[in-house]
Design an enzyme around this catalytic site. Sequence first.
Site, PDB file in Angstrom:
ATOM      1  CD  GLU A 108      -5.422  28.550   6.175  1.00 52.32           C
ATOM      2  OE1 GLU A 108      -5.073  29.474   5.433  1.00 52.32           O
ATOM      3  OE2 GLU A 108      -6.580  28.425   6.611  1.00 52.32           O
TER       4      GLU A 108
ATOM      5  CG  ASP B  86      -5.683  37.836   6.791  1.00 48.83           C
ATOM      6  OD1 ASP B  86      -5.567  38.977   6.324  1.00 48.83           O
ATOM      7  OD2 ASP B  86      -6.723  37.418   7.336  1.00 48.83           O
TER       8      ASP B  86
ATOM      9  CE1 TYR C 146     -12.449  31.932   8.414  1.00 46.83           C
ATOM     10  CE2 TYR C 146     -10.763  30.482   7.506  1.00 46.83           C
ATOM     11  CZ  TYR C 146     -11.196  31.356   8.489  1.00 46.83           C
ATOM     12  OH  TYR C 146     -10.381  31.662   9.541  1.00 46.83           O
TER      13      TYR C 146
ATOM     14  CD  GLU D 145      -7.602  29.862  10.801  1.00 45.27           C
ATOM     15  OE1 GLU D 145      -8.106  30.469   9.836  1.00 45.27           O
ATOM     16  OE2 GLU D 145      -6.373  29.798  10.988  1.00 45.27           O
TER      17      GLU D 145
HETATM   18  C1  GCB Z   1      -7.149  31.652   7.432  1.00 47.62           C
HETATM   19  C2  GCB Z   1      -5.869  31.971   8.061  1.00 47.62           C
HETATM   20  C3  GCB Z   1      -5.937  33.211   8.939  1.00 47.62           C
HETATM   21  C4  GCB Z   1      -6.753  34.280   8.232  1.00 47.62           C
HETATM   22  C5  GCB Z   1      -8.152  33.750   8.047  1.00 47.62           C
HETATM   23  C6  GCB Z   1      -9.041  34.750   7.296  1.00 47.62           C
HETATM   24  O1  GCB Z   1      -7.387  30.562   6.976  1.00 47.62           O
HETATM   25  O2  GCB Z   1      -5.323  30.895   8.785  1.00 47.62           O
HETATM   26  O3  GCB Z   1      -4.631  33.646   9.204  1.00 47.62           O
HETATM   27  O4  GCB Z   1      -6.768  35.481   8.926  1.00 47.62           O
HETATM   28  O5  GCB Z   1      -8.107  32.580   7.285  1.00 47.62           O
HETATM   29  O6  GCB Z   1      -9.716  35.532   7.939  1.00 47.62           O
HETATM   30  O7  GCB Z   1      -9.017  34.748   6.090  1.00 47.62           O
END
Ligand code: GCB
Length: 668
Positions: free
Chosen positions: A451, A207, A504, A540
């Site tokens: 990931e 991403d 997330y 994260e």
């Molecule tokens: C993740 C990735 C990261 C993305 C982020 C997102 O898990 O490791 O590279 O940018 O999520 O914002 O979706």
Amino acid sequence: MLRGLAGTWAVLGALLWGCGLALLQGGMLYPQESRSRERKELDGLWRFRADFSQNRRQGFEQQWYRTPLRESGPSLDMPVPSSFNDVGQDGRLRSFVGWVWYEREAALPQRWTEDLGTRVVLRVGSAHYYAIVWVNGVHVAEHEGGHLPFEADISRLVQSGPLSSCRITIAINNTLSPNTLPPGTILYKTDTSKYPKGYFVQNTNFDFFNYAGLHRTVLLYTTPTAYIDDITVATDVDQDTGLVNYQIVVQGSEHFQLEVCLLDEEGTVVAKGTGGRGQLQVPSAHLWWPYLMHEHPAYLYSLEVKLTAQTAAGFVSDFYTLPVGIRTVAVTQSQFLINGKPFYFHGVNKHEDADIRGKGFDWPLLVKDFNLLRWLGANAFRTSHYPYAEEVMQLCDRYGIVVIDESPGVGIVLAQSYSNVSLQHHLEVMEEMVRRDKNHPSVVMWSVANEPASFLKPAGYYFKTLIAHTKALDPSRPVTFVTNSNYEADLGVPYVDVICVNSYYSWYHDYGHMEVIQLQLATQFESWYKTYQKPIIQSEYGAETITGFHEDPPLMFSEEYQKGLLEQYHVVLDQKRKEYVVGELIWNFADFMTDQCKWQFGEWNVPLLLFSAPQRPIGNRKGIFTRQRQPKSAAFLLRERYWKLANETKCHRSAVKSQCVGNSPLTF
Ligand code: GCB
């Protein structure tokens, strides 16, 4: 595995470090000036041409490296360092995939071309992704991988005749394959009713935008023909005595003497040694402490190395000075220890990314980022998702910012990317990375990937091998990879020292339902810990936010939602950090560029008026700072939290007080 025996682990690491070195062939010391070394940066404008031919191979068919680029066709001015994508007005260049050609003349000081006792080296800091280098039309180097330096000894070439300059040509290809790091695929679109003949696009599973070009400094430097090729330092502490184990590799002579001298920050010699390998003892050593953990963090000694060697032309000397931080790192079942004290990572994930220059190295941007990190009270970051510029690592050493150093192993999700070819390349990348960054006290852990599809069957063998190899290269640091797999399905985590987990909640699912975060996050931590009894880092978490978009009660993409989501995470982090959670790294430090797709915004139905200039409906907006490094509301929230955490976890209260940058949110 020696986890749990923190002391033993650290000591054994220091004892074994010499074994790891045998695996690394050749050094990659940062090129520095000294009494015996000169350096000449080749930053500035280069000539540039993208090969738009159908097969992208016209440059090779017509041998563009044989004559100056201007003779084989039109060329553009291209700044170095910079990505080539965003500097031009030709839309085709922004998303170009294939070979691009860079060229410039370098003036050579007379001594470099006439003194046969001088070795002239061409060094490329980062060329993304595959690079071939010619000097005066002669092939001198080839390198795979976009984030690590490579070099070529060009002495013979520049000393073969009366030259006052040389022509350097670098062809770079940004095409990714299932076996590159990061992996990617080329997709040919063959429906001729929709696409022209030969039409293809590059797909990636990461991403961020696949910026390309000469991203870091290209330079020439000199050494004598007998020279210090590599230095490796591993430190330990015995009571209050600092132990500096060193090993030096010399090339160009079999008959030499080495003298080493360790100086403190005042320039006083605190220890001396001779020979290619040994241990320096520093009574009452100043340890290298992370930012906000000590009154005097980031204490750096200087290891001065002097080589005197016999060569055919007589005796020559070479001098190199390496900054050295004395510190230990260890991991127990529930703690991450630096100098024997529990360390809590409170920081960020970053990207090398900015307007116009893309991933090009830029001093003002770098200094701004470090000022922001210190303002924030961040004590750590992860080099998500590739090794950053060497100058970044040097500033981390100097400011005490702790680093989880990550390889470009991002987007390993296809079965093909677990093949032996991929694994072999990944092992080599880890070698290059350890070779480059092994002496930075700020680097406390290696991350081999982000990931990956670590639930796929081959992932077990892949990560077992990769982590074992990395530990063999450097037994003094823990190794991890960052997972987003389910704790029951993950086949790589059995081999890591610290579990780094991304989540997330209430962003990629349960949209808008922040009330479920606490339950889901607590369950995540408890499941991982119950299964593995290893310390955990929330590597994260975050939410997308468009600066200036306000909604109360909070809606997704508003500043309030980003803050609210972080606060929910913090409740659980505050409970679990008393047990086994050893860190939290926000995603992300700043907004950054990604591929264009409907994913980032379109799908979310955000009102179009939000995208009026200077906002663009592209890019990842999970930054707590904008791409231009201005704070969103969440930055102030985190700032308050990080300074509070520092206040709780510091060794001395005065450490925090003495290091307040600007108006710290703490009162004393
Ligand atoms: C993740 C990735 C990261 C993305 C982020 C997102 O898990 O490791 O590279 O940018 O999520 O914002 O979706």
